[in-house]
Design a protein around this motif. Sequence first.
Motif, short mmCIF file in Angstrom:
data_model
loop_
_atom_site.label_atom_id
_atom_site.label_comp_id
_atom_site.label_asym_id
_atom_site.label_seq_id
_atom_site.Cartn_x
_atom_site.Cartn_y
_atom_site.Cartn_z
N SER A 34 39.56 30.98 44.49
CA SER A 34 38.56 30.40 45.37
C SER A 34 38.29 31.30 46.57
CB SER A 34 39.02 29.01 45.83
OG SER A 34 38.11 28.46 46.76
N LEU A 35 39.38 31.84 47.13
CA LEU A 35 39.23 32.71 48.30
C LEU A 35 38.53 34.02 47.93
CD1 LEU A 35 42.73 32.10 49.91
CD2 LEU A 35 40.53 31.39 50.86
N ILE A 36 38.80 34.54 46.73
CA ILE A 36 38.14 35.78 46.29
C ILE A 36 36.64 35.56 46.18
CG2 ILE A 36 37.85 37.31 44.30
CD1 ILE A 36 40.88 37.12 43.89
N GLN A 37 36.24 34.37 45.69
CA GLN A 37 34.81 34.06 45.61
C GLN A 37 34.18 34.06 47.01
OE1 GLN A 37 34.46 30.35 43.53
NE2 GLN A 37 34.97 31.23 41.54
N ASP A 38 34.90 33.50 47.99
CA ASP A 38 34.39 33.50 49.37
C ASP A 38 34.26 34.93 49.89
OD1 ASP A 38 34.35 30.77 49.30
OD2 ASP A 38 36.27 30.53 50.35
N ILE A 39 35.26 35.77 49.58
CA ILE A 39 35.22 37.16 50.04
C ILE A 39 34.05 37.90 49.41
CG2 ILE A 39 36.45 39.37 49.96
CD1 ILE A 39 39.06 37.76 50.15
N GLU A 40 33.83 37.67 48.11
CA GLU A 40 32.71 38.33 47.43
C GLU A 40 31.37 37.92 48.03
OE1 GLU A 40 34.66 38.91 42.97
OE2 GLU A 40 33.33 37.23 43.40
N GLN A 41 31.25 36.65 48.41
CA GLN A 41 30.01 36.20 49.05
C GLN A 41 29.81 36.88 50.40
OE1 GLN A 41 30.22 31.94 49.22
NE2 GLN A 41 30.08 31.68 46.98
N ASP A 42 30.92 37.03 51.17
CA ASP A 42 30.83 37.72 52.46
C ASP A 42 30.42 39.18 52.27
OD1 ASP A 42 31.49 35.49 53.85
OD2 ASP A 42 33.60 36.00 54.13
N LEU A 43 31.00 39.84 51.26
CA LEU A 43 30.66 41.24 51.01
C LEU A 43 29.20 41.39 50.59
CD1 LEU A 43 33.87 42.48 49.13
CD2 LEU A 43 33.16 43.02 51.47
N ALA A 44 28.73 40.45 49.76
CA ALA A 44 27.33 40.50 49.34
C ALA A 44 26.39 40.32 50.53
CB ALA A 44 27.07 39.42 48.29
N ARG A 45 26.79 39.40 51.43
CA ARG A 45 25.97 39.16 52.61
C ARG A 45 25.93 40.40 53.51
NH1 ARG A 45 27.25 38.05 57.53
NH2 ARG A 45 29.44 37.63 56.99
N LEU A 46 27.08 41.04 53.71
CA LEU A 46 27.13 42.24 54.55
C LEU A 46 26.33 43.39 53.93
CD1 LEU A 46 30.89 42.19 55.62
CD2 LEU A 46 28.91 41.73 57.07
N THR A 47 26.45 43.54 52.59
CA THR A 47 25.70 44.60 51.90
C THR A 47 24.21 44.39 52.05
OG1 THR A 47 27.49 44.84 50.28
CG2 THR A 47 25.34 45.73 49.68
N LEU A 48 23.78 43.14 51.91
CA LEU A 48 22.36 42.84 52.06
C LEU A 48 21.87 43.12 53.48
CD1 LEU A 48 19.86 41.66 50.64
CD2 LEU A 48 20.58 39.41 51.44
N ALA A 49 22.71 42.78 54.46
CA ALA A 49 22.34 43.03 55.86
C ALA A 49 22.21 44.52 56.14
CB ALA A 49 23.38 42.39 56.78
#
Length: 336
Positions: free
Chosen positions: A56-71
Amino acid sequence: MYQKKKSSVIRESIVRKYQEIQTVLDEDLRVTLSHLEMEERAAVSALDGLMERNCSLIQDIEQDLARLTLALDHTDTEPDTMEDMESGDRVMDVLNRTDPSSVTLDEAKAEQILSLTNNMLLLICSQTPIIKKLMKSYSSEVCLDPETAHPKLVISSQGDSATYTDTWQQLPDVPGRFDTTLNVISMHGFTFGRHYWEIDVTGKTYWELGVTYPTIPRKGTTEDCWLGRGAESWCVEFFDGEYTAWHGGVPHQLPFTKRFCQIGVLCSFPAGLVTFLEAEKMTPLFSFCAGTFSDCLHLALCPGHDHNGNNAKPIVICNASSPTSDPGLVAPLKSF
């Protein structure tokens, strides 16, 4: 001829004694390995729970990384260094807190077993299994609190036994008293270390025993008032010739049919374990892995109703203490 016969008798006696020693060693090895295997299963269970949380935490981390990459893709300026540092720190904190290496066996117990093994010859002489000596070293004295006992339970003056009576006793309806379930808990609560009790259930056809947080519900007909039916307690039940382990309302049928006379209860705060054993041969019955206990633990007993007139015997704590001894150990009861 006489000397030859005498020599033969002595030889047979020596062989028989060595066979008895081998039997003791084999049984001791079986019980010791069984307990170590139980510890291993508990650790694996805790690790499985940890891995589920990791996913579950890895999924949260992947979402954060995707958001940062998009930014970063949509800006011509330098990235927000402070935000990146905060995200990085959070990722490292998650990884540190969920490191599988943090799940370990109870090393102190394993070391003590190893130390006791070095004294095997002395134990053979008394035919005392290693694991029994180990469990006895954790014995803690407790006495039952009569102010928590259901009105149909008679608590001995020493606080070491509870007996069912068909007569409803006129007792003060204090907040801590069970008014529906036939329960009573100990005065003393424990918050650290390892603690072991032996409970005599000789001649009984129905009983429940285990440990509980002081927050277990005491009033009304809610299922959580029963031992093991809520998240606050752990228990083993014997009813109609069957053994069942309970926690959180989940039953675990146990593969035993013999009516045991004494049941051992071990709670280990370092390991987060609640373990039930048959006390004579130290046969493991069931072990719960709680991981971490969130409150102090009290011994909890239910001697059961009369069960068609076959359950009149009391349920007895074998290592009870005087109700007035060492008052500093008495844990204050919480509001319910």
